[in-house]
Design a protein around this motif. Structure first.
Motif, PDB file in Angstrom:
ATOM      1  N   LEU A  57     -16.474   8.368  -1.580  1.00  0.00           N
ATOM      2  CA  LEU A  57     -15.514   7.817  -2.360  1.00  0.00           C
ATOM      3  C   LEU A  57     -14.142   7.965  -2.052  1.00  0.00           C
ATOM      4  O   LEU A  57     -13.232   7.261  -1.833  1.00  0.00           O
ATOM      5  CB  LEU A  57     -15.845   7.906  -3.922  1.00  0.00           C
ATOM      6  N   SER A  58     -13.781   9.310  -1.658  1.00  0.00           N
ATOM      7  CA  SER A  58     -12.667   9.881  -1.198  1.00  0.00           C
ATOM      8  C   SER A  58     -12.241   9.206   0.154  1.00  0.00           C
ATOM      9  O   SER A  58     -11.062   8.669   0.329  1.00  0.00           O
ATOM     10  CB  SER A  58     -12.412  11.418  -1.074  1.00  0.00           C
ATOM     11  N   ALA A  59     -13.203   8.901   1.384  1.00  0.00           N
ATOM     12  CA  ALA A  59     -12.812   8.478   2.459  1.00  0.00           C
ATOM     13  C   ALA A  59     -12.413   6.821   1.970  1.00  0.00           C
ATOM     14  O   ALA A  59     -11.594   6.064   2.759  1.00  0.00           O
ATOM     15  CB  ALA A  59     -13.969   8.373   3.232  1.00  0.00           C
ATOM     16  N   LEU A  60     -13.334   6.447   1.274  1.00  0.00           N
ATOM     17  CA  LEU A  60     -13.315   4.823   0.734  1.00  0.00           C
ATOM     18  C   LEU A  60     -11.680   4.700   0.294  1.00  0.00           C
ATOM     19  O   LEU A  60     -10.922   3.523   0.871  1.00  0.00           O
ATOM     20  CB  LEU A  60     -14.299   4.401   0.151  1.00  0.00           C
ATOM     21  N   LEU A  61     -11.446   5.374  -0.707  1.00  0.00           N
ATOM     22  CA  LEU A  61     -10.164   5.385  -1.242  1.00  0.00           C
ATOM     23  C   LEU A  61      -8.906   5.582  -0.127  1.00  0.00           C
ATOM     24  O   LEU A  61      -7.959   4.743  -0.242  1.00  0.00           O
ATOM     25  CB  LEU A  61      -9.733   6.508  -2.351  1.00  0.00           C
ATOM     26  N   LEU A  62      -9.002   6.282   0.983  1.00  0.00           N
ATOM     27  CA  LEU A  62      -7.959   6.623   2.049  1.00  0.00           C
ATOM     28  C   LEU A  62      -8.184   5.412   2.784  1.00  0.00           C
ATOM     29  O   LEU A  62      -7.056   4.858   3.492  1.00  0.00           O
ATOM     30  CB  LEU A  62      -8.542   7.888   2.685  1.00  0.00           C
ATOM     31  N   LEU A  63      -9.336   4.688   3.023  1.00  0.00           N
ATOM     32  CA  LEU A  63      -9.534   3.461   3.713  1.00  0.00           C
ATOM     33  C   LEU A  63      -8.671   2.428   3.108  1.00  0.00           C
ATOM     34  O   LEU A  63      -8.019   1.607   3.633  1.00  0.00           O
ATOM     35  CB  LEU A  63     -10.893   3.168   3.948  1.00  0.00           C
ATOM     36  N   PHE A  69      -4.725   3.388   3.698  1.00  0.00           N
ATOM     37  CA  PHE A  69      -4.097   3.601   5.286  1.00  0.00           C
ATOM     38  C   PHE A  69      -4.692   2.485   5.994  1.00  0.00           C
ATOM     39  O   PHE A  69      -4.211   2.171   7.129  1.00  0.00           O
ATOM     40  CB  PHE A  69      -4.185   4.915   5.601  1.00  0.00           C
ATOM     41  N   ARG A  70      -5.779   1.566   5.514  1.00  0.00           N
ATOM     42  CA  ARG A  70      -6.633   0.641   6.435  1.00  0.00           C
ATOM     43  C   ARG A  70      -6.994   1.177   7.903  1.00  0.00           C
ATOM     44  O   ARG A  70      -6.665   0.503   8.915  1.00  0.00           O
ATOM     45  CB  ARG A  70      -5.521  -0.574   6.396  1.00  0.00           C
ATOM     46  N   ALA A  71      -7.066   2.533   7.822  1.00  0.00           N
ATOM     47  CA  ALA A  71      -7.581   3.085   9.164  1.00  0.00           C
ATOM     48  C   ALA A  71      -8.780   3.935   8.778  1.00  0.00           C
ATOM     49  O   ALA A  71      -8.937   4.954   8.315  1.00  0.00           O
ATOM     50  CB  ALA A  71      -6.453   3.900   9.468  1.00  0.00           C
ATOM     51  N   PRO A  72      -9.911   3.484   9.431  1.00  0.00           N
ATOM     52  CA  PRO A  72     -11.218   4.202   9.220  1.00  0.00           C
ATOM     53  C   PRO A  72     -11.253   5.543   9.818  1.00  0.00           C
ATOM     54  O   PRO A  72     -11.987   6.585   9.293  1.00  0.00           O
ATOM     55  CB  PRO A  72     -12.355   3.239  10.106  1.00  0.00           C
ATOM     56  N   ALA A  91      -6.096   5.370  17.972  1.00  0.00           N
ATOM     57  CA  ALA A  91      -7.236   5.130  17.574  1.00  0.00           C
ATOM     58  C   ALA A  91      -7.124   5.669  15.984  1.00  0.00           C
ATOM     59  O   ALA A  91      -7.879   5.216  15.179  1.00  0.00           O
ATOM     60  CB  ALA A  91      -8.155   6.054  18.189  1.00  0.00           C
ATOM     61  N   ASN A  92      -5.994   6.376  15.763  1.00  0.00           N
ATOM     62  CA  ASN A  92      -5.901   6.841  14.166  1.00  0.00           C
ATOM     63  C   ASN A  92      -5.789   5.384  13.453  1.00  0.00           C
ATOM     64  O   ASN A  92      -6.244   5.602  12.321  1.00  0.00           O
ATOM     65  CB  ASN A  92      -4.547   7.541  14.278  1.00  0.00           C
ATOM     66  N   TRP A  93      -4.957   4.470  13.874  1.00  0.00           N
ATOM     67  CA  TRP A  93      -4.571   3.291  12.918  1.00  0.00           C
ATOM     68  C   TRP A  93      -5.588   2.047  13.385  1.00  0.00           C
ATOM     69  O   TRP A  93      -5.140   1.135  13.139  1.00  0.00           O
ATOM     70  CB  TRP A  93      -3.127   2.958  13.209  1.00  0.00           C
ATOM     71  N   TRP A  94      -6.598   2.335  14.121  1.00  0.00           N
ATOM     72  CA  TRP A  94      -7.311   1.290  14.636  1.00  0.00           C
ATOM     73  C   TRP A  94      -8.155   0.782  13.319  1.00  0.00           C
ATOM     74  O   TRP A  94      -8.911   1.535  12.634  1.00  0.00           O
ATOM     75  CB  TRP A  94      -8.110   1.642  15.798  1.00  0.00           C
ATOM     76  N   CYS A  95      -8.229  -0.575  13.309  1.00  0.00           N
ATOM     77  CA  CYS A  95      -9.112  -1.191  12.094  1.00  0.00           C
ATOM     78  C   CYS A  95      -9.696  -2.446  12.745  1.00  0.00           C
ATOM     79  O   CYS A  95      -8.986  -3.416  13.114  1.00  0.00           O
ATOM     80  CB  CYS A  95      -8.282  -1.387  11.041  1.00  0.00           C
ATOM     81  N   PRO A  96     -11.098  -2.630  12.619  1.00  0.00           N
ATOM     82  CA  PRO A  96     -11.635  -3.874  13.042  1.00  0.00           C
ATOM     83  C   PRO A  96     -11.224  -5.320  12.367  1.00  0.00           C
ATOM     84  O   PRO A  96     -10.865  -4.917  11.282  1.00  0.00           O
ATOM     85  CB  PRO A  96     -13.085  -3.575  12.813  1.00  0.00           C
ATOM     86  N   ARG A  97     -11.079  -6.298  13.069  1.00  0.00           N
ATOM     87  CA  ARG A  97     -10.367  -7.156  12.330  1.00  0.00           C
ATOM     88  C   ARG A  97     -11.216  -7.885  11.079  1.00  0.00           C
ATOM     89  O   ARG A  97     -10.391  -8.090  10.027  1.00  0.00           O
ATOM     90  CB  ARG A  97     -10.194  -8.620  13.401  1.00  0.00           C
ATOM     91  N   TRP A  98     -12.391  -7.776  11.048  1.00  0.00           N
ATOM     92  CA  TRP A  98     -13.165  -8.217   9.929  1.00  0.00           C
ATOM     93  C   TRP A  98     -13.007  -7.298   8.765  1.00  0.00           C
ATOM     94  O   TRP A  98     -13.025  -7.371   7.747  1.00  0.00           O
ATOM     95  CB  TRP A  98     -14.698  -8.399  10.411  1.00  0.00           C
ATOM     96  N   LEU A 141      -2.713  -2.926  -0.202  1.00  0.00           N
ATOM     97  CA  LEU A 141      -2.216  -2.212  -1.228  1.00  0.00           C
ATOM     98  C   LEU A 141      -0.977  -1.349  -0.930  1.00  0.00           C
ATOM     99  O   LEU A 141      -0.112  -0.948  -1.643  1.00  0.00           O
ATOM    100  CB  LEU A 141      -3.141  -0.870  -1.772  1.00  0.00           C
ATOM    101  N   SER A 142      -0.623  -1.428   0.219  1.00  0.00           N
ATOM    102  CA  SER A 142       0.819  -0.843   0.864  1.00  0.00           C
ATOM    103  C   SER A 142       1.366   0.639   0.463  1.00  0.00           C
ATOM    104  O   SER A 142       2.283   0.621  -0.387  1.00  0.00           O
ATOM    105  CB  SER A 142       1.662  -2.120   0.429  1.00  0.00           C
ATOM    106  N   VAL A 143       0.522   1.443   0.393  1.00  0.00           N
ATOM    107  CA  VAL A 143       0.659   2.972  -0.070  1.00  0.00           C
ATOM    108  C   VAL A 143       2.057   3.383   0.726  1.00  0.00           C
ATOM    109  O   VAL A 143       2.634   4.200  -0.103  1.00  0.00           O
ATOM    110  CB  VAL A 143      -0.406   3.773   0.080  1.00  0.00           C
ATOM    111  N   GLU A 144       2.224   2.958   1.938  1.00  0.00           N
ATOM    112  CA  GLU A 144       3.541   3.590   2.475  1.00  0.00           C
ATOM    113  C   GLU A 144       4.623   2.964   1.887  1.00  0.00           C
ATOM    114  O   GLU A 144       5.714   3.707   2.062  1.00  0.00           O
ATOM    115  CB  GLU A 144       3.501   2.967   3.932  1.00  0.00           C
ATOM    116  N   GLY A 145       4.853   1.952   1.427  1.00  0.00           N
ATOM    117  CA  GLY A 145       5.936   1.530   0.641  1.00  0.00           C
ATOM    118  C   GLY A 145       6.919   1.223   1.710  1.00  0.00           C
ATOM    119  O   GLY A 145       8.153   1.141   1.285  1.00  0.00           O
TER     120      GLY A 145
END
Length: 735
Positions: A523-529, A532-535, A696-703, A711-715
């Motif tokens: 759940l914590s990893a899901l919240l971070l995902l 930051f949209r980064a698996p 690779a830190n910020w890689w995210c599959p298109r799907w 959610l734009s946590v970075e603001g």
């Protein structure tokens, strides 16, 4: 979410007096309500489906009074000058027993002068008192009243102490001095970090309002549900730490924006839209970790977890509303009351240099960090779990004195007797009960077996068993398991008592621990995902937190299991201990403590991960250079994360001074974990791995990117890009 938080922060800044008045009113109302109406707490520990719980339920069915929570009180009478049976001493004891029988709720009081009631040297006797109709939530108060009634014995020169019959849930922990010390230490750190008294007081005031509101709500909840006595201490420890830290992060961001020349209202809005999002997600991970304790199968832990989460929710709410309200009211006066020689250095200078140094040699830093963390975690392999009996209590305390007298007079097993309850669908004959008692008496490690006692329906028999082992000895738990294997004569044999209950709790927690860990990590990893949209970042963060937990458990093993420095944290060895035993006094750790620590630490460690990643992400979105963004992220957050960690460490270390061993365990574990996490993990290991992972830190599959909400946590959209990169901190700008 960042846009919403920015608007919320701006509104609070414009209506500062209203927001301030609402929060102060709410805190006063919640605390006042709990003081006027009372804060009911529960000390009943139930573990549904366990054998000890079944035995406890049977005890209350037809065996007479004294088997409810706190229903039995034992007083130990000691005559230092001769035998208790001497006429004047015996008369004094009889007078004390007679006085006890006249007390409210006392149903029965047994004199020491019967078989098994007096020691072989005739100097130690046991008065057993059975209560009925008493308040089961006030075990300590009831025991104190009974103990005072034994004054005739004390007047005759006899020592009378109450045997602590409470369970860990009964122990009410009051920590006023520890809280005050923690707040003072936090204030000193804030003054050093900010360089101004006004800025330093904002996080302190915010945290106090948050904790007061949370404690008031928790106290009022006691009227509608069972609230454990430990809820107050846990809510205070966690709420105070995160409350100060969350306010600190927002305040630091505001002062940087203000120093860059941004107007007050815009600076507040920018601070809340950026750091506010990080606060919400960081608080969310703590709440998730705490509420995941519901999967432990231990109702006490589950309730303790989500109730403690209330203090975290309050900390988040005050940070994103009360802090901007104060900033809006103060404006540039936030830098008033400067302290000479403090807060004048550019905050990112040293940490930026460290970030650049790490980025230049990531493999070296990674290997070195892993070696250090492995060394810190290695002792955890020998972590000694087990119940803590009163022999580990503070030297000179009444529970420890009672334990020592019981051990000398009646053997170590007398401090934790087993209660065997045999049940049958039909009537149990005395012969069948006697045969069961004889079988138990033949076991190795059994010192004494009492006469079987049948209940009113004769369908259950109860047998008191005294072992050769103290409650903290693992062999006592082995006997519990062995007795439960008995069958014959159509009897179902159950074992209850404190030792059996703690044994079942340990077994249940061992069984459920992998599930709890899995739920928390997932759940914590899901919240971070979502944040930051980064698996890759989400998985890496979860793994880093597990590594920091290893260091915390290693420290616990070193201090408590190996006894290195146990005396420094206030653990007192027995008077008979040798010099070596005094230096290395080993103390077991309650079986539920590691799981509770895991939940708390995993959530708190994620705080610093979220704040660091937010800053790195903001830098990466500006120029796309991964190594540079890591260095800049560490440079901009290093000092504030270090200050926040110092505050947490100060708060948790202050609680080590409390005499209760459970509080000491939490204090040591939390303080070490936060210190390691904010230095080795966030200062070296995380930056090194992020540099090595590159884009690779910020890689995210298109799907996946299409599925995830923005959610734009970075603001970053709330913050004018030309202003912040070009800022030159003014002389007064600290953290």
């Amino acid at each position: 979410m960042a846009r919403f938080l920015g608007r919320l922060g701006g509104w609070c800044a414009r209506h500062g007096r209203l927001v301030l008045a609402l929060w102060v009113t709410l805190a006063i109302a919640a605390m006042g309500g709990s003081l006027v109406l009372g804060s009911p707490v529960s000390n009943e520990v139930k573990i549904p489906g366990t054998d000890a719980q079944r035995a406890h339920d049977l005890m209350r069915d037809g065996f007479g009074p004294g088997f409810e929570a706190g229903g039995t009180v034992q007083l130990i009478v000691y005559s230092p000058d001769g035998p208790l049976i001497e006429e004047s001493r015996k008369q004094a004891v009889d007078d004390a027993v007679a006085n006890i029988r006249r007390q409210e709720h006392v149903k029965k009081a047994d004199s020491p002068f019967h078989m098994g009631g007096i020691s072989s040297n005739l100097q130690i006797g046991l008065i057993t008192v059975r209560l009925e109709g008493h308040d089961t939530s006030k075990v300590a108060e009831n025991t104190q009243k009974i103990s005072k009634a034994a004054e005739p014995a004390r007047a005759a020169g006899l020592e009378v102490v109450a045997n602590d019959s409470s369970t860990p849930a009964d122990k009410e922990i009051k920590t006023g001095p520890s809280e005050i010390i923690g707040v003072i230490c936090a204030l000193l750190v804030l003054i050093f970090a900010f360089g101004t008294l006004t800025a330093a007081l904002i996080p302190i005031f915010t945290a106090l309002v948050s904790v007061a509101t949370g404690l008031g709500v928790i106290g009022l909840l006691g009227h509608v549900m069972d609230v454990p006595k430990q809820a107050g201490i846990m809510a205070t420890m966690i709420g105070l730490g995160v409350g100060i830290d969350y306010a600190l992060f927002l305040l630091s961001r505001y002062r940087r924006l203000l120093a860059s020349g941004m107007p007050v209202q815009q600076a507040v809005r920018g601070a809340v839209s950026s750091s506010g999002g990080a606060v919400v997600f960081a608080g969310g991970t703590v709440v998730i970790a705490l509420t995941a304790l519901m999967f432990a199968g231990f109702p006490l832990l589950a309730t303790l977890g989500w109730i403690t989460g209330i203090s975290v929710v309050m900390a988040v709410l005050t940070s994103i509303t009360l802090v901007p309200a104060q900033l809006g009211l103060l404006g540039h006066r936030v830098n008033a009351l400067k302290v000479p020689f403090l807060g004048r250095r550019p905050e990112s200078s040293g940490w930026s240099a460290l970030g650049t140094w790490v980025a230049g040699r990531p493999w070296t830093v990674l290997i070195g960090s892993v070696v250090v963390l492995a060394a810190l975690a290695a002792p955890a392999l020998s972590l000694k779990l087990g119940p803590i009996d009163d022999g580990y209590g503070a030297k000179g305390s009444e529970p420890r004195r009672a334990y020592e007298l019981m051990t000398v007079g009646f053997g170590p097993g007398s401090t934790g007797p087993l209660t065997v309850v045999a049940a049958s669908s039909g009537e149990i004959t005395e012969a069948a009960a006697d045969r069961l008692a004889d079988r138990i008496g033949d076991l190795d490690g059994v010192a004494h077996v009492g006469e079987p006692n049948l209940n009113d329906s004769a369908r259950a028999a109860m047998i008191q068993v005294i072992t050769d082992y103290p409650p903290s000895d693992a062999r006592a738990a082995d006997l519990v398991h062995e007795i439960r294997t008995f069958d014959g004569d159509g009897l179902e044999v159950h074992v209850g008592g404190e030792v059996a209950a703690l044994t079942d709790a340990a077994d249940r927690l061992t069984e459920r621990t992998p599930l709890v860990i899995g739920v928390v990590v997932l759940l914590s990893a899901l919240l971070l995902l979502l944040a930051f949209r980064a698996p890759v970042v989400a998985v890496k963060a979860a793994l880093m937190n597990l590594i920091s937990l290893g260091a915390a458990f290693g420290a616990l093993a070193a201090v408590f299991s190996f006894g290195v420095g146990s005396g420094l944290v206030g653990m007192d060895p027995p008077a008979s201990a040798s010099f070596v035993q005094t230096l290395f006094f080993s103390v077991p750790i309650e079986s539920y403590v590691p799981l509770m620590l895991f939940a708390v630490l995993f959530g708190l460690s994620m705080d610093y991960e979220v704040f660091l990643l937010t800053s790195v992400r903001q830098a990466y979105l500006k120029h796309g250079d991964n190594a540079r963004s890591v260095a800049e992220g560490l440079g901009s957050t290093g000092r504030v994360i270090t200050s926040a960690a110092l505050i947490m460490v100060a708060v948790f270390t202050a609680f080590i001074a409390y005499p209760d061993s459970m509080v000491k365990t939490f204090g040591v574990g939390l303080a070490v974990a936060i210190a390691v996490d904010a230095t080795v993990i966030r200062g070296f290991l995380v930056p090194a791995t992020m540099v090595l992972l590159g884009r690779a830190n910020w890689w995210c599959p298109r799907w996946l990117d299409r599925l995830l909400p923005n959610l734009s946590v970075e603001g970053h959209e709330e913050e004018p890009a030309p202003v912040v990169p070009a800022e030159r901190p003014r002389a007064h700008a600290g953290t």
